[in-house]
Design a protein around this motif. Structure first.
Motif, PDB file in Angstrom:
ATOM      1  N   LEU A  19      50.114 114.459 -12.863  1.00 48.19           N
ATOM      2  CA  LEU A  19      50.564 115.073 -13.863  1.00 48.19           C
ATOM      3  C   LEU A  19      49.972 116.519 -14.206  1.00 48.19           C
ATOM      4  CD1 LEU A  19      50.240 111.908 -16.108  1.00 48.19           C
ATOM      5  CD2 LEU A  19      52.208 112.839 -14.902  1.00 48.19           C
ATOM      6  N   ASP A  20      48.872 116.847 -13.553  1.00 50.24           N
ATOM      7  CA  ASP A  20      48.422 118.178 -13.783  1.00 50.24           C
ATOM      8  C   ASP A  20      49.099 119.248 -12.935  1.00 50.24           C
ATOM      9  OD1 ASP A  20      46.848 117.472 -16.037  1.00 50.24           O
ATOM     10  OD2 ASP A  20      45.420 117.170 -14.685  1.00 50.24           O
ATOM     11  N   CYS A  21      50.035 118.941 -11.939  1.00 54.80           N
ATOM     12  CA  CYS A  21      50.653 119.577 -10.816  1.00 54.80           C
ATOM     13  C   CYS A  21      49.692 119.932  -9.775  1.00 54.80           C
ATOM     14  CB  CYS A  21      51.110 121.062 -11.529  1.00 54.80           C
ATOM     15  SG  CYS A  21      52.393 120.786 -12.539  1.00 54.80           S
ATOM     16  N   ASN A  22      48.635 119.026  -9.619  1.00 55.83           N
ATOM     17  CA  ASN A  22      47.816 118.976  -8.454  1.00 55.83           C
ATOM     18  C   ASN A  22      48.596 118.229  -7.476  1.00 55.83           C
ATOM     19  OD1 ASN A  22      45.510 120.648  -9.510  1.00 55.83           O
ATOM     20  ND2 ASN A  22      45.239 118.987 -10.739  1.00 55.83           N
ATOM     21  N   VAL A  23      48.179 118.556  -6.154  1.00 56.18           N
ATOM     22  CA  VAL A  23      48.852 117.485  -5.067  1.00 56.18           C
ATOM     23  C   VAL A  23      47.791 116.881  -4.264  1.00 56.18           C
ATOM     24  CG1 VAL A  23      50.484 117.344  -3.098  1.00 56.18           C
ATOM     25  CG2 VAL A  23      50.845 118.886  -5.072  1.00 56.18           C
ATOM     26  N   HIS A  24      47.642 115.797  -3.767  1.00 54.01           N
ATOM     27  CA  HIS A  24      46.572 115.017  -3.229  1.00 54.01           C
ATOM     28  C   HIS A  24      47.353 114.674  -1.881  1.00 54.01           C
ATOM     29  CE1 HIS A  24      44.166 115.547  -6.785  1.00 54.01           C
ATOM     30  NE2 HIS A  24      45.163 115.135  -7.277  1.00 54.01           N
ATOM     31  N   CYS A  25      46.696 114.679  -0.623  1.00 55.64           N
ATOM     32  CA  CYS A  25      47.115 114.197   0.522  1.00 55.64           C
ATOM     33  C   CYS A  25      46.269 113.736   1.271  1.00 55.64           C
ATOM     34  CB  CYS A  25      47.865 115.520   1.353  1.00 55.64           C
ATOM     35  SG  CYS A  25      48.961 116.700   0.311  1.00 55.64           S
ATOM     36  N   SER A  26      46.377 112.450   1.787  1.00 53.32           N
ATOM     37  CA  SER A  26      45.440 111.559   2.771  1.00 53.32           C
ATOM     38  C   SER A  26      46.049 111.345   4.071  1.00 53.32           C
ATOM     39  CB  SER A  26      45.291 110.274   1.985  1.00 53.32           C
ATOM     40  OG  SER A  26      44.509 110.483   0.883  1.00 53.32           O
ATOM     41  N   SER A  27      45.377 111.669   5.348  1.00 52.60           N
ATOM     42  CA  SER A  27      45.672 111.124   6.383  1.00 52.60           C
ATOM     43  C   SER A  27      46.144 109.813   6.621  1.00 52.60           C
ATOM     44  CB  SER A  27      44.810 111.594   7.707  1.00 52.60           C
ATOM     45  OG  SER A  27      43.614 110.864   7.223  1.00 52.60           O
ATOM     46  N   PRO A  28      47.054 109.302   7.667  1.00 44.18           N
ATOM     47  CA  PRO A  28      47.310 107.942   7.839  1.00 44.18           C
ATOM     48  C   PRO A  28      45.840 106.947   7.915  1.00 44.18           C
ATOM     49  CG  PRO A  28      48.814 109.319   9.199  1.00 44.18           C
ATOM     50  CD  PRO A  28      47.751 110.351   8.682  1.00 44.18           C
ATOM     51  N   ASP A  29      44.901 107.430   8.374  1.00 48.54           N
ATOM     52  CA  ASP A  29      43.597 106.708   8.646  1.00 48.54           C
ATOM     53  C   ASP A  29      42.778 106.977   7.356  1.00 48.54           C
ATOM     54  OD1 ASP A  29      42.666 109.422   8.916  1.00 48.54           O
ATOM     55  OD2 ASP A  29      41.665 109.037  10.952  1.00 48.54           O
ATOM     56  N   GLN A  30      43.221 107.621   6.429  1.00 44.60           N
ATOM     57  CA  GLN A  30      42.336 107.918   5.057  1.00 44.60           C
ATOM     58  C   GLN A  30      41.029 108.691   5.311  1.00 44.60           C
ATOM     59  OE1 GLN A  30      43.762 106.885   2.050  1.00 44.60           O
ATOM     60  NE2 GLN A  30      45.562 106.763   3.577  1.00 44.60           N
ATOM     61  N   ARG A  31      40.988 109.292   6.467  1.00 47.57           N
ATOM     62  CA  ARG A  31      39.692 110.160   6.793  1.00 47.57           C
ATOM     63  C   ARG A  31      39.821 111.364   6.536  1.00 47.57           C
ATOM     64  NH1 ARG A  31      37.684 109.092  12.246  1.00 47.57           N
ATOM     65  NH2 ARG A  31      36.066 110.517  11.653  1.00 47.57           N
ATOM     66  N   VAL A  32      41.029 112.105   6.255  1.00 45.18           N
ATOM     67  CA  VAL A  32      41.132 113.314   5.919  1.00 45.18           C
ATOM     68  C   VAL A  32      41.726 113.426   4.588  1.00 45.18           C
ATOM     69  CG1 VAL A  32      41.928 115.733   6.687  1.00 45.18           C
ATOM     70  CG2 VAL A  32      41.191 113.997   8.280  1.00 45.18           C
ATOM     71  N   TYR A  33      41.418 114.357   3.577  1.00 53.42           N
ATOM     72  CA  TYR A  33      41.899 114.575   2.269  1.00 53.42           C
ATOM     73  C   TYR A  33      42.111 116.097   2.130  1.00 53.42           C
ATOM     74  CZ  TYR A  33      42.016 115.639  -2.558  1.00 53.42           C
ATOM     75  OH  TYR A  33      42.414 116.368  -3.692  1.00 53.42           O
ATOM     76  N   VAL A  34      43.274 116.167   1.911  1.00 54.46           N
ATOM     77  CA  VAL A  34      43.743 117.712   1.574  1.00 54.46           C
ATOM     78  C   VAL A  34      44.184 117.625  -0.091  1.00 54.46           C
ATOM     79  CG1 VAL A  34      45.164 119.486   2.257  1.00 54.46           C
ATOM     80  CG2 VAL A  34      44.595 118.038   3.712  1.00 54.46           C
ATOM     81  N   GLY A  35      43.504 118.655  -0.636  1.00 50.23           N
ATOM     82  CA  GLY A  35      43.977 118.810  -2.135  1.00 50.23           C
ATOM     83  C   GLY A  35      44.591 120.359  -2.309  1.00 50.23           C
ATOM     84  N   PHE A  36      45.579 120.275  -3.172  1.00 49.60           N
ATOM     85  CA  PHE A  36      46.139 121.554  -3.566  1.00 49.60           C
ATOM     86  C   PHE A  36      45.887 121.289  -4.984  1.00 49.60           C
ATOM     87  CE2 PHE A  36      49.679 124.007  -5.485  1.00 49.60           C
ATOM     88  CZ  PHE A  36      49.555 125.226  -5.192  1.00 49.60           C
ATOM     89  N   LEU A  37      44.871 122.247  -5.522  1.00 46.47           N
ATOM     90  CA  LEU A  37      44.077 122.040  -6.950  1.00 46.47           C
ATOM     91  C   LEU A  37      44.341 123.179  -7.743  1.00 46.47           C
ATOM     92  CD1 LEU A  37      41.190 120.192  -5.698  1.00 46.47           C
ATOM     93  CD2 LEU A  37      43.347 119.196  -6.292  1.00 46.47           C
ATOM     94  N   PRO A  38      45.562 123.597  -8.258  1.00 45.35           N
ATOM     95  CA  PRO A  38      45.674 124.741  -9.084  1.00 45.35           C
ATOM     96  C   PRO A  38      45.384 124.642 -10.544  1.00 45.35           C
ATOM     97  CG  PRO A  38      48.076 123.715  -8.700  1.00 45.35           C
ATOM     98  CD  PRO A  38      47.014 123.066  -7.754  1.00 45.35           C
ATOM     99  N   GLU A  39      45.335 123.366 -10.925  1.00 48.68           N
ATOM    100  CA  GLU A  39      45.218 123.035 -12.412  1.00 48.68           C
ATOM    101  C   GLU A  39      43.614 122.459 -12.446  1.00 48.68           C
ATOM    102  OE1 GLU A  39      46.694 124.413 -14.708  1.00 48.68           O
ATOM    103  OE2 GLU A  39      48.228 125.283 -13.293  1.00 48.68           O
ATOM    104  N   SER A  40      42.628 122.918 -11.544  1.00 48.59           N
ATOM    105  CA  SER A  40      41.149 122.352 -11.579  1.00 48.59           C
ATOM    106  C   SER A  40      40.251 123.658 -11.819  1.00 48.59           C
ATOM    107  CB  SER A  40      41.107 121.688 -10.023  1.00 48.59           C
ATOM    108  OG  SER A  40      40.903 122.754  -9.228  1.00 48.59           O
ATOM    109  N   GLN A  41      38.871 122.907 -12.244  1.00 48.63           N
ATOM    110  CA  GLN A  41      37.777 123.785 -12.507  1.00 48.63           C
ATOM    111  C   GLN A  41      37.598 124.561 -11.037  1.00 48.63           C
ATOM    112  OE1 GLN A  41      34.850 121.401 -13.767  1.00 48.63           O
ATOM    113  NE2 GLN A  41      35.708 121.273 -16.085  1.00 48.63           N
ATOM    114  N   GLU A  42      37.902 123.926  -9.902  1.00 51.26           N
ATOM    115  CA  GLU A  42      37.485 124.589  -8.616  1.00 51.26           C
ATOM    116  C   GLU A  42      38.549 125.602  -8.365  1.00 51.26           C
ATOM    117  OE1 GLU A  42      37.921 121.389  -9.075  1.00 51.26           O
ATOM    118  OE2 GLU A  42      36.163 120.334  -8.331  1.00 51.26           O
TER     119      GLU A  42
END
Length: 124
Positions: free
Chosen positions: A50-73
């Motif tokens: 809901l904050d316009c961030n995007v979370h991606c997970s690989s099929p084996d769930q071992r890689v996470y990719v986050g596009f986090l424009p609305e985060s403290q990071e």
């Protein structure tokens, strides 16, 4: 499971010298679409929040990719987050990219990660 990149990897040694001197380098485009399109084509889960961030997970769930424009990071200059976990769930390595890194460059980084599905380097 075998993951393949959508575009073949072409090492720089195979490019003619004039191609590198006369090209325009990636300087813009900071939307997540280039990355999310690549990952969706490889069967990854891609979920916006809901904050316009995007979370991606690989099929084996071992890689996470986050596009986090609305985060403290993002406020600290870390727009893209990539986390790879080992078989036991511990973090193997992580990489961040700031807001000045073009999304296509992040997509290229991830395409290279996907193109090499083995964890070991052949030179070791």
């Amino acid at each position: 499971m075998k993951l393949t990149a959508t575009a073949p990897f072409q090492p720089l040694a195979e490019l003619p010298p004039h191609a590198l001197g006369e090209r325009e380098w990636l300087l813009e485009c900071h939307c997540a679409r280039h990355v999310t399109d690549l990952l969706k084509s490889q069967g990854w889960d891609v979920v916006p929040d809901l904050d316009c961030n995007v979370h991606c997970s690989s099929p084996d769930q071992r890689v996470y990719v986050g596009f986090l424009p609305e985060s403290q990071e993002a406020a600290r200059g870390e727009l893209w987050h990539i986390h790879v976990t080992d078989n036991d769930g511990t973090t193997a390595w992580r990489q961040t990219f700031g807001p000045d890194t073009p999304a296509r460059a992040v997509a290229g980084f991830l395409a290279a990660l996907v193109a090499y599905p083995t964890r070991y380097c052949s030179c070791v």
